[in-house]
Enzyme design. Structure first.
Site, PDB file in Angstrom:
ATOM      1  N   GLY A   6     -22.445  -0.315 -20.150  1.00 11.29           N
ATOM      2  CA  GLY A   6     -23.050   0.897 -19.566  1.00 11.29           C
ATOM      3  C   GLY A   6     -23.762   1.723 -20.618  1.00 11.29           C
ATOM      4  N   GLY A   9     -26.666   4.691 -20.130  1.00 16.30           N
ATOM      5  CA  GLY A   9     -26.399   5.922 -19.396  1.00 16.30           C
ATOM      6  C   GLY A   9     -26.384   7.152 -20.286  1.00 16.30           C
ATOM      7  CD  GLN A  10     -24.605  13.107 -19.525  1.00 16.52           C
ATOM      8  OE1 GLN A  10     -23.848  12.824 -18.598  1.00 16.52           O
ATOM      9  NE2 GLN A  10     -24.705  14.332 -20.004  1.00 16.52           N
ATOM     10  CG  ASP A  32     -26.651  -0.129 -18.549  1.00 17.93           C
ATOM     11  OD1 ASP A  32     -26.969  -0.350 -17.366  1.00 17.93           O
ATOM     12  OD2 ASP A  32     -26.121   0.934 -18.915  1.00 17.93           O
ATOM     13  CB  ILE A  33     -27.291  -3.780 -14.743  1.00 16.25           C
ATOM     14  CG1 ILE A  33     -26.869  -2.398 -14.269  1.00 16.25           C
ATOM     15  CG2 ILE A  33     -26.130  -4.756 -14.655  1.00 16.25           C
ATOM     16  CD1 ILE A  33     -26.550  -2.318 -12.795  1.00 16.25           C
ATOM     17  CE1 TYR A 137     -16.642   8.195 -12.158  1.00 15.65           C
ATOM     18  CE2 TYR A 137     -16.010  10.489 -11.800  1.00 15.65           C
ATOM     19  CZ  TYR A 137     -16.393   9.464 -12.648  1.00 15.65           C
ATOM     20  OH  TYR A 137     -16.530   9.720 -13.995  1.00 15.65           O
ATOM     21  CE  LYS A 141     -13.882   6.585 -14.892  1.00 18.18           C
ATOM     22  NZ  LYS A 141     -14.506   5.604 -15.842  1.00 18.18           N
ATOM     23  CB  ILE A 167     -20.636  14.932 -20.992  1.00 19.11           C
ATOM     24  CG1 ILE A 167     -19.228  14.314 -20.938  1.00 19.11           C
ATOM     25  CG2 ILE A 167     -21.221  14.856 -22.407  1.00 19.11           C
ATOM     26  CD1 ILE A 167     -18.205  14.936 -21.847  1.00 19.11           C
TER      27      ILE A 167
HETATM   28  N1  LIG Z   1     -21.183  12.144 -18.128  1.00 15.46           N
HETATM   29  C1  LIG Z   1     -20.090  12.796 -17.757  1.00 15.46           C
HETATM   30  O1  LIG Z   1     -20.150  14.021 -17.537  1.00 15.46           O
HETATM   31  C2  LIG Z   1     -18.780  12.066 -17.641  1.00 15.46           C
HETATM   32  C3  LIG Z   1     -17.636  12.837 -17.369  1.00 15.46           C
HETATM   33  C4  LIG Z   1     -16.414  12.195 -17.223  1.00 15.46           C
HETATM   34  C5  LIG Z   1     -16.339  10.817 -17.416  1.00 15.46           C
HETATM   35  N2  LIG Z   1     -17.454  10.086 -17.692  1.00 15.46           N
HETATM   36  C6  LIG Z   1     -17.274   8.624 -17.842  1.00 15.46           C
HETATM   37  O2  LIG Z   1     -18.032   8.134 -18.922  1.00 15.46           O
HETATM   38  C7  LIG Z   1     -18.559   6.840 -18.617  1.00 15.46           C
HETATM   39  C8  LIG Z   1     -20.056   6.835 -18.846  1.00 15.46           C
HETATM   40  O3  LIG Z   1     -20.627   7.858 -18.064  1.00 15.46           O
HETATM   41  P1  LIG Z   1     -22.169   8.273 -18.138  1.00 15.46           P
HETATM   42  O4  LIG Z   1     -22.219   9.722 -17.928  1.00 15.46           O
HETATM   43  O5  LIG Z   1     -22.828   7.687 -19.312  1.00 15.46           O
HETATM   44  O6  LIG Z   1     -22.683   7.593 -16.777  1.00 15.46           O
HETATM   45  P2  LIG Z   1     -24.163   7.157 -16.371  1.00 15.46           P
HETATM   46  O7  LIG Z   1     -24.205   7.098 -14.883  1.00 15.46           O
HETATM   47  O8  LIG Z   1     -25.171   7.991 -17.064  1.00 15.46           O
HETATM   48  O9  LIG Z   1     -24.218   5.681 -16.987  1.00 15.46           O
HETATM   49  C9  LIG Z   1     -23.488   4.606 -16.468  1.00 15.46           C
HETATM   50  C10 LIG Z   1     -24.208   3.346 -16.841  1.00 15.46           C
HETATM   51  O10 LIG Z   1     -23.510   2.236 -16.231  1.00 15.46           O
HETATM   52  C11 LIG Z   1     -24.497   1.298 -15.878  1.00 15.46           C
HETATM   53  N3  LIG Z   1     -23.989   0.352 -14.873  1.00 15.46           N
HETATM   54  C12 LIG Z   1     -23.836   0.554 -13.535  1.00 15.46           C
HETATM   55  N4  LIG Z   1     -23.388  -0.570 -12.953  1.00 15.46           N
HETATM   56  C13 LIG Z   1     -23.230  -1.485 -13.943  1.00 15.46           C
HETATM   57  C14 LIG Z   1     -22.791  -2.821 -13.966  1.00 15.46           C
HETATM   58  N5  LIG Z   1     -22.436  -3.466 -12.839  1.00 15.46           N
HETATM   59  N6  LIG Z   1     -22.731  -3.465 -15.160  1.00 15.46           N
HETATM   60  C15 LIG Z   1     -23.120  -2.840 -16.305  1.00 15.46           C
HETATM   61  N7  LIG Z   1     -23.552  -1.574 -16.333  1.00 15.46           N
HETATM   62  C16 LIG Z   1     -23.605  -0.896 -15.168  1.00 15.46           C
HETATM   63  C17 LIG Z   1     -25.660   2.127 -15.342  1.00 15.46           C
HETATM   64  O11 LIG Z   1     -26.877   1.373 -15.360  1.00 15.46           O
HETATM   65  C18 LIG Z   1     -25.658   3.306 -16.308  1.00 15.46           C
HETATM   66  O12 LIG Z   1     -26.555   3.106 -17.378  1.00 15.46           O
HETATM   67  C19 LIG Z   1     -18.156   6.546 -17.164  1.00 15.46           C
HETATM   68  O13 LIG Z   1     -17.024   5.696 -17.192  1.00 15.46           O
HETATM   69  C20 LIG Z   1     -17.753   7.881 -16.608  1.00 15.46           C
HETATM   70  O14 LIG Z   1     -16.729   7.742 -15.663  1.00 15.46           O
HETATM   71  C21 LIG Z   1     -18.672  10.684 -17.793  1.00 15.46           C
END
Ligand SMILES: NC(=O)c1ccc[n+]([C@@H]2O[C@H](COP(=O)([O-])OP(=O)(O)OC[C@H]3O[C@@H](n4cnc5c(N)ncnc54)[C@H](O)[C@@H]3O)[C@@H](O)[C@H]2O)c1
Length: 317
Positions: A6, A9-10, A32-33, A137, A141, A167
């Site tokens: 992943g 992502g963010q 990532d995908i 979600y 989790k 975040i």
């Molecule tokens: N950003 C936040 O505020 C926050 C808060 C709490 C927890 N988290 C946790 O942190 C982790 C990352 O979060 P984020 O904010 O970067 O999320 P995001 O949605 O920005 O990124 C998630 C990434 O996962 C990728 N993805 C989706 N399906 C996939 C698959 N089948 N195989 C491979 N990749 C896949 C997406 O393309 C994306 O780039 C997550 O586990 C989330 O639960 C994030």
């Protein structure tokens, strides 16, 4: 060699360069995908729901540790619960199974305040508490947290997790979560001095700035295993605020900034989450700390976003 899932992502967008800076430029395979933005080297396409591809990547690149970030976040998960189930639950199971079969050293899995629910205490929530989430979600989790604990106790796989609050960051814009407003608001404030918020003005939620979130993850990763007593997830937060309070901080710095409130389904999700969480287990056991309070976060966000959008600070005051 570290595998980040992943990674586009963010959090992954910033975690990958952070890990490379810390552990060496060839220490990370990002996956990532979705293609990464910009020129990222060492990227592979990897779908965590595909168990065979995970096995092949671990063997091919000599992976020893995984930072498992791939997931479908709260707001997107309520639009497509089936996808959230497959990616969050089956994907995490695949990662843990692959790690067990290949005897990997460590698996780091960020969890979330989305594991809490309406029966959880509202303020200063301890790490061990009632977990009865009402989103797909949250359900997935909680299950992922429990699986991590199970793999540690049953197979001695070194799984570690922390529960991130919302975040705040400026590099990759978040698009799938309930706390995204706390990033989006800065873009609207700088671009048009006007923002419509999808949460109620008094919806207080725990939050943290990205540099502190990245350090927390690597501090947990580096901690002595015997210091980690909680295998399902440590609560961590830097501060908690309402949209109206964040608006006030930005309005002190951007003259004429206006906000209106049109709560949607995401406010319903946020209503089931706590207002603040207690980080004391993480502080005691592996030294969690943060550098950015809310004022410092707001100053840094406005600086970086005005630079990114090419807006002069003079235009804002
Ligand atoms: N950003 C936040 O505020 C926050 C808060 C709490 C927890 N988290 C946790 O942190 C982790 C990352 O979060 P984020 O904010 O970067 O999320 P995001 O949605 O920005 O990124 C998630 C990434 O996962 C990728 N993805 C989706 N399906 C996939 C698959 N089948 N195989 C491979 N990749 C896949 C997406 O393309 C994306 O780039 C997550 O586990 C989330 O639960 C994030």
């Amino acid at each position: 060699m570290i595998l980040v899932t992943g990674s586009s992502g963010q959090i992954g967008t910033e975690l990958v360069p952070y890990l490379r800076e810390k552990y060496g430029k060839d220490s990370v395979i990002s996956s990532d995908i979705m293609e990464p933005t910009g020129t990222q080297t060492g990227y592979i396409r990897l779908d965590v729901t595909d168990r065979d591809s995970l096995d092949r990547a671990i063997e091919k690149y000599g992976i020893t540790d995984i930072f498992h970030l791939a997931g479908i976040l709260s707001a997107k998960g309520e639009k497509d619960p089936d996808l959230a189930y497959r990616v969050n639950l089956n994907g995490t199971y695949n990662v843990l199974e692959a790690a067990r079969r290949h005897s990997l050293d460590k698996v780091i899995i960020p969890s979330t305040i989305g594991v809490f629910g309406p029966e959880t205490p509202k303020r200063n929530v301890p790490s061990i508490t009632v977990l009865r989430p009402r989103t797909m979600y949250g359900v997935t989790k909680v299950a992922a947290e429990l699986l991590g604990q199970y793999y540690y106790e049953k197979f001695r796989l070194d799984v570690r997790s922390l529960r991130y609050p919302g975040i705040i960051s400026y590099m990759a814009e978040p698009t799938a979560g309930t706390t995204d407003y706390a990033v989006e608001i800065f873009y609207y404030a700088v671009r048009m001095k006007k923002y419509t918020c999808y949460l109620q003005k008094n919806r207080r939620l725990p939050m943290m700035y990205m540099p502190d979130a990245l350090r927390a993850l690597t501090d947990l990763y580096e901690a002595d295993s015997n210091k980690i007593s909680l295998r399902n997830g440590y609560n961590v937060q830097a501060y908690s605020f309402t949209p109206e309070e964040l608006y006030g901080k930005i309005a002190e710095r951007i003259n004429g900034f206006q906000i209106e409130y049109k709560p949607d389904y995401r406010d319903g999700i946020a209503a089931t989450w706590p207002e603040s969480i207690d980080s004391s287990d993480a502080i005691k056991e592996w030294g969690f700390r943060y550098d950015y309070d809310l004022d410092r976060t707001v100053d840094d966000m406005i600086d970086h976003i005005s630079e990114k959008l090419g807006v002069s600070r003079k235009h804002l005051v």
